[in-house]
Design a protein around this motif. Structure first.
Motif, PDB file in Angstrom:
ATOM      1  N   ILE A  20       0.867  -1.187   0.000  1.00  0.00           N
ATOM      2  CA  ILE A  20       0.000   0.000   0.000  1.00  0.00           C
ATOM      3  C   ILE A  20       0.900   1.231   0.000  1.00  0.00           C
ATOM      4  N   VAL A  37      -2.539   5.889   0.838  1.00  0.00           N
ATOM      5  CA  VAL A  37      -3.558   6.103  -0.190  1.00  0.00           C
ATOM      6  C   VAL A  37      -4.132   4.743  -0.561  1.00  0.00           C
ATOM      7  N   LEU A  38      -5.382   4.564  -0.259  1.00  0.00           N
ATOM      8  CA  LEU A  38      -5.997   3.286  -0.597  1.00  0.00           C
ATOM      9  C   LEU A  38      -7.492   3.477  -0.751  1.00  0.00           C
ATOM     10  N   ASN A  39      -8.127   2.565  -1.463  1.00  0.00           N
ATOM     11  CA  ASN A  39      -9.575   2.660  -1.569  1.00  0.00           C
ATOM     12  C   ASN A  39     -10.235   1.412  -0.992  1.00  0.00           C
ATOM     13  N   LYS A  40      -9.638   0.940   0.103  1.00  0.00           N
ATOM     14  CA  LYS A  40     -10.255  -0.156   0.862  1.00  0.00           C
ATOM     15  C   LYS A  40      -9.904   0.056   2.335  1.00  0.00           C
TER      16      LYS A  40
END
Lengths: 115, 172
Positions: A20, A37-40
């Motif tokens: 990540i 920065v992640l979308n989970k």
């Protein structure tokens, strides 16, 4: 909070945790704040041990540093997942030296050039 | 009246010329000296996105050995803060990004195979996040390639010398 215990310099260093991507925003000799920065959902909770790889910009000529850290806090996710980590160990004495070099690069006492 | 505060003075526009040789800590401190006279709770995120763009521009200038400055302009726009990042770094091929620049953000998986391969290929010096973060941070985003007179040209044009990224908030 860990970030209030030590003088911290604003920083910009890339970091990876379990692939990540993130950015060190400030750090001191004992810890740092990192925005991932992640979308989970972030896969660590307060108290978890996290092995982080700091990747200094190639201009600095400092190799990647592996840090063993403990997650002290994490924010509500927004654009970034902000976290505060406390350093609990280094992979080698050389990595500890390299980490201190990175901290010094961003310390406020560092000599500045004209932008 | 809305203003930008820099070095304790109020401005409607603040423009920086950043040398490709500039020390990055100095650049970091420069952006940290900016505050807004209105809601600025997102200012850190704006600056982080701009820093990522500036870092990409610095790299592009170094690769092309171009000593001209990168221009970063903060101004008070109609709807909020407007930021322009202008470089002469030769542009880039949008097809080498690990995602489609024009895809809706929720469709982009930041850790898919394309991102992993991109980061590995670039020895993790590039995360492929600069433009993505700008799009995620700012409601208004545009990117154009330009010639020496800052007129828009298409990728592949012989006249292409750089990139202009325009960002705008919609603060009330």
């Amino acid at each position: 909070m860990i970030e209030r215990m030590n003088d911290r310099g604003k920083a910009y260093v890339k970091v990876l945790y379990m692939q990540i991507p993130g950015y060190v925003r400030d750090f001191s000799a004992i810890g740092c704040r990192i925005d991932f920065v992640l979308n989970k959902t972030f896969p660590a909770s307060e108290g978890d041990i996290m092995n982080l790889t700091l990747i200094p910009d190639e201009r600095f000529g400092i190799p990647a540093v592996i840090l063993k850290t403990e997650l002290r806090w994490k924010s509500e996710p927004d654009v970034y997942q902000s976290t505060g980590v406390h350093i609990v160990g280094f992979d080698s004495p050389q990595m500890e030296k390299d980490y201190r070099k990175i901290v010094k690069l961003f310390s406020d006492t560092n000599e500045k050039n004209e932008a | 009246m809305r203003n930008i505060i820099f070095n304790k003075k109020k401005y409607r526009t603040v423009s920086f010329k950043i040398s490709p040789r500039a020390d990055f800590k100095t650049i970091l401190d420069m952006f940290n000296d900016i505050t807004l006279t209105w809601s600025d709770h997102e200012l850190d995120n704006y600056n982080y996105a701009v820093l990522e763009l500036v870092n990409n521009s610095l790299r592009a200038h170094r690769v092309h050995r171009d000593e001209r400055p990168i221009i970063v302009n903060y101004s008070v726009g109609e709807s909020g803060l407007k930021i322009i990042v202008k470089d002469k770094g030769g542009g880039f091929d949008p097809s080498i990004l690990p995602y489609d620049l024009y895809s809706p953000l929720p469709d982009i998986d930041l850790n898919d195979e394309a991102f992993q391969e991109y980061r590995e290929r670039n020895h993790y010096q590039r995360f492929g996040m600069g433009l993505y973060l700008s799009k995620r941070t700012f409601p208004f985003f545009s990117l154009i390639f330009v010639n020496d007179q800052d007129k828009e040209v298409l990728w592949g044009s012989e006249d292409l010398v750089g990139t202009i990224v325009s960002l705008e908030t919609n603060n009330d």
